[in-house]
Structure formats: C-alpha cells, structure tokens
Design a protein around this motif. Structure first.
Motif, PDB file in Angstrom:
ATOM      1  N   GLY A  40      12.853 101.360  52.679  1.00 32.95           N
ATOM      2  CA  GLY A  40      12.029 102.360  52.017  1.00 32.95           C
ATOM      3  C   GLY A  40      10.541 102.204  52.242  1.00 32.95           C
ATOM      4  N   GLN A  41      10.135 101.250  53.078  1.00 31.36           N
ATOM      5  CA  GLN A  41       8.705 101.016  53.338  1.00 31.36           C
ATOM      6  C   GLN A  41       8.209 101.714  54.604  1.00 31.36           C
ATOM      7  OE1 GLN A  41       6.794  99.311  51.131  1.00 31.36           O
ATOM      8  NE2 GLN A  41       8.662  99.216  49.874  1.00 31.36           N
ATOM      9  N   ARG A  42       9.058 102.551  55.205  1.00 36.28           N
ATOM     10  CA  ARG A  42       8.708 103.270  56.436  1.00 36.28           C
ATOM     11  C   ARG A  42       8.290 102.295  57.550  1.00 36.28           C
ATOM     12  NH1 ARG A  42       8.397 108.665  55.399  1.00 36.28           N
ATOM     13  NH2 ARG A  42       8.215 109.290  53.202  1.00 36.28           N
ATOM     14  N   MET A  43       9.073 101.239  57.704  1.00 36.35           N
ATOM     15  CA  MET A  43       8.796 100.222  58.724  1.00 36.35           C
ATOM     16  C   MET A  43      10.022 100.022  59.619  1.00 36.35           C
ATOM     17  SD  MET A  43       6.833  97.407  56.335  1.00 36.35           S
ATOM     18  CE  MET A  43       6.651  96.285  57.714  1.00 36.35           C
ATOM     19  N   LYS A  44      10.757 101.082  59.894  1.00 38.23           N
ATOM     20  CA  LYS A  44      12.009 100.971  60.635  1.00 38.23           C
ATOM     21  C   LYS A  44      11.785 100.384  62.022  1.00 38.23           C
ATOM     22  CE  LYS A  44      16.426 101.726  60.278  1.00 38.23           C
ATOM     23  NZ  LYS A  44      16.907 103.048  59.891  1.00 38.23           N
ATOM     24  N   ASP A  45      10.737 100.812  62.709  1.00 42.49           N
ATOM     25  CA  ASP A  45      10.487 100.294  64.054  1.00 42.49           C
ATOM     26  C   ASP A  45      10.222  98.796  64.024  1.00 42.49           C
ATOM     27  OD1 ASP A  45      10.809 102.781  65.200  1.00 42.49           O
ATOM     28  OD2 ASP A  45       8.682 103.293  65.082  1.00 42.49           O
ATOM     29  N   GLU A  46       9.397  98.349  63.075  1.00 44.46           N
ATOM     30  CA  GLU A  46       9.105  96.925  62.963  1.00 44.46           C
ATOM     31  C   GLU A  46      10.346  96.127  62.592  1.00 44.46           C
ATOM     32  OE1 GLU A  46       7.446  99.338  61.646  1.00 44.46           O
ATOM     33  OE2 GLU A  46       5.305  99.150  62.141  1.00 44.46           O
ATOM     34  N   VAL A  47      11.163  96.686  61.704  1.00 40.57           N
ATOM     35  CA  VAL A  47      12.394  96.004  61.296  1.00 40.57           C
ATOM     36  C   VAL A  47      13.343  95.856  62.484  1.00 40.57           C
ATOM     37  CG1 VAL A  47      14.474  96.224  59.878  1.00 40.57           C
ATOM     38  CG2 VAL A  47      12.239  96.686  58.878  1.00 40.57           C
ATOM     39  N   VAL A  48      13.492  96.923  63.253  1.00 43.60           N
ATOM     40  CA  VAL A  48      14.393  96.892  64.400  1.00 43.60           C
ATOM     41  C   VAL A  48      13.904  95.891  65.444  1.00 43.60           C
ATOM     42  CG1 VAL A  48      15.253  98.243  66.346  1.00 43.60           C
ATOM     43  CG2 VAL A  48      15.256  99.224  64.060  1.00 43.60           C
ATOM     44  N   GLU A  49      12.602  95.895  65.702  1.00 43.75           N
ATOM     45  CA  GLU A  49      12.047  94.980  66.708  1.00 43.75           C
ATOM     46  C   GLU A  49      12.207  93.526  66.274  1.00 43.75           C
ATOM     47  OE1 GLU A  49      10.412  94.255  70.386  1.00 43.75           O
ATOM     48  OE2 GLU A  49      10.921  96.207  69.515  1.00 43.75           O
ATOM     49  N   THR A  50      11.890  93.224  65.028  1.00 41.44           N
ATOM     50  CA  THR A  50      12.009  91.852  64.536  1.00 41.44           C
ATOM     51  C   THR A  50      13.466  91.416  64.462  1.00 41.44           C
ATOM     52  OG1 THR A  50      10.019  92.203  63.203  1.00 41.44           O
ATOM     53  CG2 THR A  50      11.380  90.299  62.661  1.00 41.44           C
ATOM     54  N   ALA A  51      14.344  92.314  64.028  1.00 45.07           N
ATOM     55  CA  ALA A  51      15.773  91.982  63.954  1.00 45.07           C
ATOM     56  C   ALA A  51      16.335  91.684  65.342  1.00 45.07           C
ATOM     57  CB  ALA A  51      16.539  93.126  63.303  1.00 45.07           C
ATOM     58  N   GLY A  52      15.883  92.421  66.345  1.00 48.93           N
ATOM     59  CA  GLY A  52      16.336  92.158  67.706  1.00 48.93           C
ATOM     60  C   GLY A  52      15.923  90.775  68.183  1.00 48.93           C
ATOM     61  N   ARG A  53      14.705  90.369  67.864  1.00 46.91           N
ATOM     62  CA  ARG A  53      14.249  89.034  68.260  1.00 46.91           C
ATOM     63  C   ARG A  53      15.000  87.938  67.513  1.00 46.91           C
ATOM     64  NH1 ARG A  53       7.651  90.125  68.371  1.00 46.91           N
ATOM     65  NH2 ARG A  53       7.689  91.584  70.155  1.00 46.91           N
ATOM     66  N   LEU A  54      15.270  88.166  66.241  1.00 46.86           N
ATOM     67  CA  LEU A  54      16.052  87.193  65.472  1.00 46.86           C
ATOM     68  C   LEU A  54      17.466  87.065  66.032  1.00 46.86           C
ATOM     69  CD1 LEU A  54      14.909  88.112  61.851  1.00 46.86           C
ATOM     70  CD2 LEU A  54      14.521  85.927  63.022  1.00 46.86           C
ATOM     71  N   MET A  55      18.027  88.178  66.477  1.00 50.28           N
ATOM     72  CA  MET A  55      19.347  88.139  67.083  1.00 50.28           C
ATOM     73  C   MET A  55      19.350  87.298  68.364  1.00 50.28           C
ATOM     74  SD  MET A  55      22.081  89.625  65.845  1.00 50.28           S
ATOM     75  CE  MET A  55      22.946  89.933  67.376  1.00 50.28           C
ATOM     76  N   MET A  56      18.344  87.481  69.203  1.00 51.66           N
ATOM     77  CA  MET A  56      18.250  86.701  70.426  1.00 51.66           C
ATOM     78  C   MET A  56      18.097  85.212  70.120  1.00 51.66           C
ATOM     79  SD  MET A  56      18.701  88.673  72.952  1.00 51.66           S
ATOM     80  CE  MET A  56      18.229  87.498  74.218  1.00 51.66           C
ATOM     81  N   CYS A  57      17.257  84.898  69.135  1.00 55.52           N
ATOM     82  CA  CYS A  57      17.074  83.498  68.736  1.00 55.52           C
ATOM     83  C   CYS A  57      18.381  82.929  68.189  1.00 55.52           C
ATOM     84  CB  CYS A  57      15.966  83.412  67.693  1.00 55.52           C
ATOM     85  SG  CYS A  57      15.641  81.737  67.086  1.00 55.52           S
ATOM     86  N   GLY A  58      19.080  83.713  67.371  1.00 56.05           N
ATOM     87  CA  GLY A  58      20.346  83.258  66.821  1.00 56.05           C
ATOM     88  C   GLY A  58      21.399  83.021  67.890  1.00 56.05           C
TER      89      GLY A  58
END
Length: 202
Positions: free
Chosen positions: A126-144
């Motif tokens: 609900g913070q209108r940060m979908k692009d940032e969330v998607v980008e950060t989640a993708g990097r966390l996935m790669m690290c994981g």
C-alpha cells in the motif's frame, strides 16, 4: 410457347443471378469482417504491457519461484537441525563439526533470504513502492539461491565424509557444486548473452 412465358424466363434468370451475387457479396463481406476482427485481435495481443502490469507480473513470478525454493530450504534446514541430536554426531571430528556449523548457518541465512520477500511485501504493501519491492525481492532471491547451493554442497560434503572417508568425498561434493553452478548460473547467463547478441544483430 407464348410471349408471356418467353418474357418471364429472362426475368427469373436475372433474379437468380442477383441472388447469387448477393450471396457471394455477403460471404465476402463476412470474410472481410472476420479478417478485420482478427487483425484487431492480433494488434491488441501485441500491445506492450504497462509499467504497473509489468511490476505485477514480475511479482507473481517471484512468488512462484520463492515457493519452490522455500520448500527445499526448509526441508534441508529441518534435517540439519535434527542431526545435532543423533548419537553419531558425538563421534564427529573437529573438521566435520566445523562443516556442520557452517552448513547450519548457511541454511539459516538461505531461509532468511528466501522468506524475506514476503516480509518485504507485507511491510511495504500500500506504499506505492511495487517497483522497489520487486527489484529488492529479486535480489534477495538470487542471494538466497547462492546460499541454498552452498548449503546443499556443505551438507553433501558432511554426509559423504562419513560414508566415503578420504579425498573422494571432497571430489564428489566439488563436482556436484560445479554442476549446480553450471545449471543455476552459467546456463542462464549464457542464454541471456546469446539473446542479447541476437537482438543486437537484428
């Protein structure tokens, strides 16, 4: 044959010809309409997705990938935690105990990285940060994924050293890790570069 019958025959032929022409025209018009609708549908299918649609699509893809990785790391981490309570664990040497500790820490870190996108989305929803969330989640996935590969490699090394004492255990574990590196990282990077080269050549 009377004059009236001779006059009626050409009139009937003209009427039949007109009907056939109308039928052909209707069929042609139907095909044209279908072609127009097909063309419109094709053009609609090629319309580029908006930024919001792209972010939503990428987020759903990350969620699907996270579910697969989370299942694997959770099962593996649960197995590692149970090893410390087995009678065989007391007989492990210093090196094997060190490998075990490193493996458990890597497994915990992999679990944290792969579950982090869920927490990230929940806190920032609900913070209108979908692009940032998607980008950060993708990097966390790669690290994981990197941490998960290391966890699997260390677990395999620990098991093989018990079953096959000697350098063969290290060689087999190293070979499996090399295979992971090829399948998980080298192959996707190769396909990406080949695709980029093909687009540049076109």
């Amino acid at each position: 044959m009377t004059m009236t019958e001779r006059t009626a025959e050409p009139a009937e032929k003209d009427t039949a010809d007109c009907l056939r022409q109308n039928d052909h025209g209707s069929q042609a018009g139907g095909h044209d309409g279908a072609d127009v609708r097909s063309a419109e549908g094709a053009e609609g299918a090629e319309e580029p997705e908006s930024a919001r649609e792209r972010a939503n699509r990428r987020w759903h893809e990350i969620l699907q990938e996270t579910r697969v990785a989370q299942t694997g790391v959770q099962i593996l981490f649960g197995f590692l935690l149970s090893v410390a309570f087995t009678p065989l664990f007391r007989d492990l040497g210093t090196f094997d105990r060190t490998v075990y500790v490193i493996t458990v820490v890597l497994g915990a870190a992999a679990t944290g990285s792969l579950i982090a996108p869920v927490s990230l989305h929940r806190f920032l929803s609900g913070q209108r940060m979908k692009d940032e969330v998607v980008e950060t989640a993708g990097r966390l996935m790669m690290c994981g994924m990197v941490l998960l590969a290391l966890t699997i490699g260390c677990t395999l090394l620990l098991i093989l050293r018990i079953v096959i004492p000697g350098p063969l255990a290290e060689a087999l574990a190293g070979g499996v890790m090399l295979w992971f590196a090829i399948c998980w990282y080298a192959l996707p990077l190769h396909l990406r570069r080949r695709s980029q080269g093909a687009r540049k050549g076109a």
